[in-house]
Design a protein around this motif. Sequence first.
Motif, PDB file in Angstrom:
ATOM      1  N   LEU A  11       8.322  -0.212   8.381  1.00 54.16           N
ATOM      2  CA  LEU A  11       8.330  -1.159   9.501  1.00 54.16           C
ATOM      3  C   LEU A  11       6.958  -1.798   9.723  1.00 54.16           C
ATOM      4  O   LEU A  11       6.858  -3.006   9.961  1.00 54.16           O
ATOM      5  CB  LEU A  11       8.801  -0.467  10.772  1.00 54.16           C
ATOM      6  N   TRP A  12       5.900  -0.990   9.642  1.00 55.50           N
ATOM      7  CA  TRP A  12       4.549  -1.545   9.823  1.00 55.50           C
ATOM      8  C   TRP A  12       4.245  -2.584   8.755  1.00 55.50           C
ATOM      9  O   TRP A  12       3.711  -3.655   9.039  1.00 55.50           O
ATOM     10  CB  TRP A  12       3.489  -0.448   9.787  1.00 55.50           C
ATOM     11  N   PHE A  13       4.561  -2.266   7.480  1.00 59.14           N
ATOM     12  CA  PHE A  13       4.300  -3.228   6.410  1.00 59.14           C
ATOM     13  C   PHE A  13       5.170  -4.475   6.557  1.00 59.14           C
ATOM     14  O   PHE A  13       4.724  -5.586   6.298  1.00 59.14           O
ATOM     15  CB  PHE A  13       4.515  -2.593   5.033  1.00 59.14           C
ATOM     16  N   ALA A  14       6.423  -4.304   6.994  1.00 61.44           N
ATOM     17  CA  ALA A  14       7.303  -5.452   7.201  1.00 61.44           C
ATOM     18  C   ALA A  14       6.734  -6.360   8.290  1.00 61.44           C
ATOM     19  O   ALA A  14       6.727  -7.598   8.146  1.00 61.44           O
ATOM     20  CB  ALA A  14       8.707  -4.987   7.550  1.00 61.44           C
ATOM     21  N   MET A  15       6.261  -5.770   9.376  1.00 64.12           N
ATOM     22  CA  MET A  15       5.671  -6.585  10.452  1.00 64.12           C
ATOM     23  C   MET A  15       4.421  -7.310   9.959  1.00 64.12           C
ATOM     24  O   MET A  15       4.178  -8.460  10.337  1.00 64.12           O
ATOM     25  CB  MET A  15       5.350  -5.701  11.662  1.00 64.12           C
ATOM     26  N   PHE A  16       3.643  -6.650   9.118  1.00 64.90           N
ATOM     27  CA  PHE A  16       2.455  -7.294   8.547  1.00 64.90           C
ATOM     28  C   PHE A  16       2.862  -8.509   7.716  1.00 64.90           C
ATOM     29  O   PHE A  16       2.299  -9.597   7.865  1.00 64.90           O
ATOM     30  CB  PHE A  16       1.674  -6.287   7.702  1.00 64.90           C
ATOM     31  N   LEU A  17       3.868  -8.323   6.843  1.00 66.88           N
ATOM     32  CA  LEU A  17       4.299  -9.418   5.976  1.00 66.88           C
ATOM     33  C   LEU A  17       4.917 -10.571   6.763  1.00 66.88           C
ATOM     34  O   LEU A  17       4.739 -11.739   6.404  1.00 66.88           O
ATOM     35  CB  LEU A  17       5.279  -8.891   4.928  1.00 66.88           C
ATOM     36  N   VAL A  18       5.633 -10.261   7.838  1.00 70.49           N
ATOM     37  CA  VAL A  18       6.237 -11.306   8.667  1.00 70.49           C
ATOM     38  C   VAL A  18       5.154 -12.126   9.371  1.00 70.49           C
ATOM     39  O   VAL A  18       5.304 -13.338   9.568  1.00 70.49           O
ATOM     40  CB  VAL A  18       7.214 -10.680   9.688  1.00 70.49           C
ATOM     41  N   GLN A  19       4.053 -11.503   9.729  1.00 66.65           N
ATOM     42  CA  GLN A  19       2.998 -12.198  10.456  1.00 66.65           C
ATOM     43  C   GLN A  19       2.068 -13.005   9.543  1.00 66.65           C
ATOM     44  O   GLN A  19       1.390 -13.930  10.025  1.00 66.65           O
ATOM     45  CB  GLN A  19       2.156 -11.198  11.258  1.00 66.65           C
ATOM     46  N   THR A  79      -3.626  -4.816  12.850  1.00 70.59           N
ATOM     47  CA  THR A  79      -3.076  -3.561  13.369  1.00 70.59           C
ATOM     48  C   THR A  79      -1.865  -3.144  12.545  1.00 70.59           C
ATOM     49  O   THR A  79      -1.703  -1.965  12.219  1.00 70.59           O
ATOM     50  CB  THR A  79      -2.691  -3.711  14.854  1.00 70.59           C
ATOM     51  N   CYS A  80      -1.024  -4.103  12.194  1.00 71.80           N
ATOM     52  CA  CYS A  80       0.145  -3.797  11.365  1.00 71.80           C
ATOM     53  C   CYS A  80      -0.278  -3.333   9.966  1.00 71.80           C
ATOM     54  O   CYS A  80       0.318  -2.410   9.405  1.00 71.80           O
ATOM     55  CB  CYS A  80       1.061  -5.008  11.275  1.00 71.80           C
ATOM     56  N   ALA A  81      -1.308  -3.966   9.420  1.00 70.23           N
ATOM     57  CA  ALA A  81      -1.806  -3.546   8.104  1.00 70.23           C
ATOM     58  C   ALA A  81      -2.369  -2.127   8.173  1.00 70.23           C
ATOM     59  O   ALA A  81      -2.116  -1.306   7.283  1.00 70.23           O
ATOM     60  CB  ALA A  81      -2.871  -4.519   7.606  1.00 70.23           C
ATOM     61  N   ALA A  82      -3.111  -1.837   9.236  1.00 71.28           N
ATOM     62  CA  ALA A  82      -3.671  -0.497   9.394  1.00 71.28           C
ATOM     63  C   ALA A  82      -2.559   0.530   9.600  1.00 71.28           C
ATOM     64  O   ALA A  82      -2.620   1.644   9.059  1.00 71.28           O
ATOM     65  CB  ALA A  82      -4.641  -0.461  10.577  1.00 71.28           C
ATOM     66  N   GLY A  83      -1.533   0.176  10.363  1.00 66.80           N
ATOM     67  CA  GLY A  83      -0.402   1.084  10.562  1.00 66.80           C
ATOM     68  C   GLY A  83       0.295   1.410   9.255  1.00 66.80           C
ATOM     69  O   GLY A  83       0.673   2.555   9.001  1.00 66.80           O
ATOM     70  N   GLY A  84       0.459   0.406   8.404  1.00 64.99           N
ATOM     71  CA  GLY A  84       1.071   0.646   7.099  1.00 64.99           C
ATOM     72  C   GLY A  84       0.196   1.510   6.212  1.00 64.99           C
ATOM     73  O   GLY A  84       0.682   2.425   5.534  1.00 64.99           O
ATOM     74  N   GLY A  85      -1.099   1.252   6.210  1.00 64.67           N
ATOM     75  CA  GLY A  85      -2.020   2.061   5.393  1.00 64.67           C
ATOM     76  C   GLY A  85      -2.082   3.504   5.861  1.00 64.67           C
ATOM     77  O   GLY A  85      -2.035   4.437   5.055  1.00 64.67           O
TER      78      GLY A  85
END
Length: 97
Positions: free
Chosen positions: A28-36, A54-60
Amino acid sequence: MAKWTPTHEAPEPLEGPVVATITGGTILWFAMFLVQLPFYGWFADRDLLWWVWTCAAGGGLGLIGVWYVRGRDAALKRHAAEQAEQAEQAAGGEQPR
């Protein structure tokens, strides 16, 4: 002021599908990063780039979490197998190694 003490013991922690939960959150975090990403300029114009990062950091951090909980799950399974083996040896009269 009186010190408060609990009147009952805390319950055992619940074990659920931890690996699946952490993996789902990471996706979900990576998906939100890609959508943004297509709206990077919009976020930059409004000083909201922290949303993207923040989304990128959440995915990492989620990737680190997946690695950690998979190792924890494997260790718990190894420990349960060792305990079962020791119980079996004790019941069979064999000496543990």
